[in-house]
Design a protein around this motif. Structure first.
Motif, PDB file in Angstrom:
ATOM      1  N   MET A 145      76.090  12.241  24.915  1.00  0.00           N
ATOM      2  CA  MET A 145      75.124  11.183  24.619  1.00  0.00           C
ATOM      3  C   MET A 145      73.760  11.764  24.270  1.00  0.00           C
ATOM      4  SD  MET A 145      76.677   8.356  24.559  1.00  0.00           S
ATOM      5  CE  MET A 145      75.164   7.419  24.347  1.00  0.00           C
ATOM      6  N   LYS A 146      73.418  12.870  24.886  1.00  0.00           N
ATOM      7  CA  LYS A 146      72.155  13.540  24.564  1.00  0.00           C
ATOM      8  C   LYS A 146      72.159  13.952  23.092  1.00  0.00           C
ATOM      9  CE  LYS A 146      69.299  17.533  25.913  1.00  0.00           C
ATOM     10  NZ  LYS A 146      69.353  18.253  24.621  1.00  0.00           N
ATOM     11  N   HIS A 147      73.260  14.558  22.647  1.00  0.00           N
ATOM     12  CA  HIS A 147      73.360  14.929  21.239  1.00  0.00           C
ATOM     13  C   HIS A 147      73.253  13.699  20.344  1.00  0.00           C
ATOM     14  CE1 HIS A 147      74.154  19.196  21.482  1.00  0.00           C
ATOM     15  NE2 HIS A 147      75.107  19.008  22.376  1.00  0.00           N
ATOM     16  N   ALA A 148      73.933  12.621  20.738  1.00  0.00           N
ATOM     17  CA  ALA A 148      73.927  11.404  19.926  1.00  0.00           C
ATOM     18  C   ALA A 148      72.510  10.854  19.769  1.00  0.00           C
ATOM     19  CB  ALA A 148      74.846  10.357  20.547  1.00  0.00           C
ATOM     20  N   THR A 153      68.046   9.163  16.661  1.00  0.00           N
ATOM     21  CA  THR A 153      66.693   8.665  16.929  1.00  0.00           C
ATOM     22  C   THR A 153      65.810   8.722  15.690  1.00  0.00           C
ATOM     23  OG1 THR A 153      64.774   8.892  18.407  1.00  0.00           O
ATOM     24  CG2 THR A 153      65.814  10.926  17.634  1.00  0.00           C
ATOM     25  N   MET A 154      64.855   7.825  15.644  1.00  0.00           N
ATOM     26  CA  MET A 154      63.850   7.835  14.585  1.00  0.00           C
ATOM     27  C   MET A 154      62.591   8.560  15.039  1.00  0.00           C
ATOM     28  SD  MET A 154      65.429   6.341  12.188  1.00  0.00           S
ATOM     29  CE  MET A 154      64.099   6.097  10.993  1.00  0.00           C
ATOM     30  N   ASP A 155      62.560   9.001  16.292  1.00  0.00           N
ATOM     31  CA  ASP A 155      61.396   9.716  16.814  1.00  0.00           C
ATOM     32  C   ASP A 155      61.307  11.106  16.190  1.00  0.00           C
ATOM     33  OD1 ASP A 155      60.978   7.548  18.436  1.00  0.00           O
ATOM     34  OD2 ASP A 155      61.880   8.454  20.217  1.00  0.00           O
ATOM     35  N   PRO A 156      60.098  11.666  16.085  1.00  0.00           N
ATOM     36  CA  PRO A 156      59.968  13.032  15.575  1.00  0.00           C
ATOM     37  C   PRO A 156      60.613  14.026  16.521  1.00  0.00           C
ATOM     38  CG  PRO A 156      57.876  12.249  16.474  1.00  0.00           C
ATOM     39  CD  PRO A 156      58.790  11.070  16.436  1.00  0.00           C
ATOM     40  N   GLU A 157      60.955  15.187  15.995  1.00  0.00           N
ATOM     41  CA  GLU A 157      61.587  16.212  16.818  1.00  0.00           C
ATOM     42  C   GLU A 157      60.699  16.591  17.995  1.00  0.00           C
ATOM     43  OE1 GLU A 157      63.445  20.738  16.374  1.00  0.00           O
ATOM     44  OE2 GLU A 157      62.803  19.604  14.607  1.00  0.00           O
ATOM     45  N   GLY A 158      61.295  16.668  19.180  1.00  0.00           N
ATOM     46  CA  GLY A 158      60.534  16.971  20.374  1.00  0.00           C
ATOM     47  C   GLY A 158      60.006  15.739  21.084  1.00  0.00           C
ATOM     48  N   GLY A 159      60.239  14.549  20.493  1.00  0.00           N
ATOM     49  CA  GLY A 159      59.774  13.311  21.098  1.00  0.00           C
ATOM     50  C   GLY A 159      60.745  12.790  22.138  1.00  0.00           C
ATOM     51  N   ALA A 160      60.654  11.502  22.426  1.00  0.00           N
ATOM     52  CA  ALA A 160      61.458  10.905  23.488  1.00  0.00           C
ATOM     53  C   ALA A 160      62.915  10.705  23.097  1.00  0.00           C
ATOM     54  CB  ALA A 160      60.855   9.550  23.894  1.00  0.00           C
ATOM     55  N   ALA A 161      63.247  10.860  21.820  1.00  0.00           N
ATOM     56  CA  ALA A 161      64.614  10.641  21.311  1.00  0.00           C
ATOM     57  C   ALA A 161      65.126   9.273  21.749  1.00  0.00           C
ATOM     58  CB  ALA A 161      65.557  11.743  21.783  1.00  0.00           C
ATOM     59  N   SER A 162      64.305   8.253  21.564  1.00  0.00           N
ATOM     60  CA  SER A 162      64.654   6.899  21.993  1.00  0.00           C
ATOM     61  C   SER A 162      65.622   6.248  21.007  1.00  0.00           C
ATOM     62  CB  SER A 162      63.391   6.040  22.125  1.00  0.00           C
ATOM     63  OG  SER A 162      62.698   5.978  20.889  1.00  0.00           O
ATOM     64  N   LEU A 206      65.280   5.932  26.633  1.00  0.00           N
ATOM     65  CA  LEU A 206      64.600   7.206  26.445  1.00  0.00           C
ATOM     66  C   LEU A 206      65.471   8.332  26.979  1.00  0.00           C
ATOM     67  CD1 LEU A 206      60.940   6.279  27.501  1.00  0.00           C
ATOM     68  CD2 LEU A 206      62.081   5.966  25.307  1.00  0.00           C
ATOM     69  N   LEU A 207      65.600   9.362  26.211  1.00  0.00           N
ATOM     70  CA  LEU A 207      66.470  10.476  26.569  1.00  0.00           C
ATOM     71  C   LEU A 207      66.125  11.033  27.944  1.00  0.00           C
ATOM     72  CD1 LEU A 207      68.668  12.513  25.790  1.00  0.00           C
ATOM     73  CD2 LEU A 207      66.912  13.866  24.644  1.00  0.00           C
ATOM     74  N   ARG A 208      64.856  11.185  28.233  1.00  0.00           N
ATOM     75  CA  ARG A 208      64.465  11.793  29.506  1.00  0.00           C
ATOM     76  C   ARG A 208      64.843  10.935  30.704  1.00  0.00           C
ATOM     77  NH1 ARG A 208      59.444  10.221  27.263  1.00  0.00           N
ATOM     78  NH2 ARG A 208      58.461   8.462  28.335  1.00  0.00           N
ATOM     79  N   ASN A 209      65.042   9.625  30.476  1.00  0.00           N
ATOM     80  CA  ASN A 209      65.402   8.749  31.582  1.00  0.00           C
ATOM     81  C   ASN A 209      66.874   8.857  31.935  1.00  0.00           C
ATOM     82  OD1 ASN A 209      62.802   7.828  31.787  1.00  0.00           O
ATOM     83  ND2 ASN A 209      63.151   5.939  30.650  1.00  0.00           N
ATOM     84  N   PHE A 210      67.750   8.796  30.943  1.00  0.00           N
ATOM     85  CA  PHE A 210      69.157   8.723  31.290  1.00  0.00           C
ATOM     86  C   PHE A 210      69.771  10.065  31.656  1.00  0.00           C
ATOM     87  CE2 PHE A 210      70.097   9.664  26.785  1.00  0.00           C
ATOM     88  CZ  PHE A 210      71.178  10.511  26.906  1.00  0.00           C
ATOM     89  N   VAL A 211      69.166  11.190  31.205  1.00  0.00           N
ATOM     90  CA  VAL A 211      69.754  12.480  31.551  1.00  0.00           C
ATOM     91  C   VAL A 211      69.578  12.798  33.039  1.00  0.00           C
ATOM     92  CG1 VAL A 211      69.522  13.489  29.257  1.00  0.00           C
ATOM     93  CG2 VAL A 211      67.643  13.687  30.877  1.00  0.00           C
TER      94      VAL A 211
END
Length: 218
Positions: A145-148, A153-162, A206-211
């Motif tokens: 899911m992290k890769h997905a 995501t439409m966020d810039p690289e290094g962002g929240a990957a929301s 947000l990626l940082r939340n679910f990981v």
């Protein structure tokens, strides 16, 4: 009859004004993408360029993969290229997928293995195939899911990957069902916790939340 000698001078040689920039961008794209078969990839590149289609080009070079064997196969960068090419369509014909896969010089047997993971017909639902591709890249459901999230995501690289919760929920539920060993109630409980967090972020996961979300479904 031998051809007569032809003399050329600088004034006679006309260089198309766009040629230097086209070749410069092509060279940069080849360096970033590192295709196994440069000629095959170049044909796909210029074909897409002439048609105004998404180019088969990675956004950045993937250094960890550059030292692996030439048939290392799918990487996040390659899967992101395919996502850009197919996500606007929703579904993709298997023959077209095979063509684009070949353009990236990826091993045919890996594609066949992915297609066999579900009962796909002649048409493939792209988001399901994306999920299966991420399952190859990840060592667990959450890493997949992290890769997905990083790919769609439409966020810039290094962002929240929301990503929207609905998209996250669809991909997670699909992969859990393909796994076949995760009880449905655990999937629902996990997604319920993720939704509560997403509701506080305008419906975005947000990626940082679910990981860091505690779960036995990883």
């Amino acid at each position: 009859m031998p051809l007569p000698d032809t003399m050329f001078c600088a004034q006679q040689i006309k260089i198309p004004p766009d040629l230097p920039d086209i070749l410069k961008q092509f060279t940069k794209a080849a360096i970033r993408t590192q295709p196994h078969d440069v000629l095959q990839w170049a044909a796909a590149y210029f074909s897409a360029l002439s048609k105004g289609e998404p180019l088969p080009v990675k956004e950045r070079i993937e250094m960890p993969f550059a030292t692996e064997t030439t048939d290392a196969g799918l990487t996040p960068g390659f899967l992101k290229i395919l996502h850009k090419q197919f996500s606007p369509q929703g579904t993709v014909n298997v023959a077209t997928l095979q063509e684009k896969w070949k353009d990236l010089c990826l091993p045919e047997e890996q594609l066949n293995t992915l297609l066999q993971l579900d009962n796909f017909g002649e048409e493939v639902e792209w988001m399901k195939f994306l999920a299966l591709g991420c399952s190859v890249l990840g060592k667990s459901l959450l890493s997949s899911m992290k890769h997905a999230c990083e790919i769609i995501t439409m966020d810039p690289e290094g962002g929240a990957a929301s990503v929207p919760f609905e998209t996250f929920s669809f991909l997670y539920s699909y992969l859990a069902s393909i796994d076949g060993e995760i009880p449905e109630e655990k999937t629902e409980a996990f997604l319920h916790g993720i939704k509560q967090q997403a509701d506080q972020q305008n419906g975005m996961v947000l990626l940082r939340n679910f990981v860091t979300q505690p779960s036995s479904t990883t």
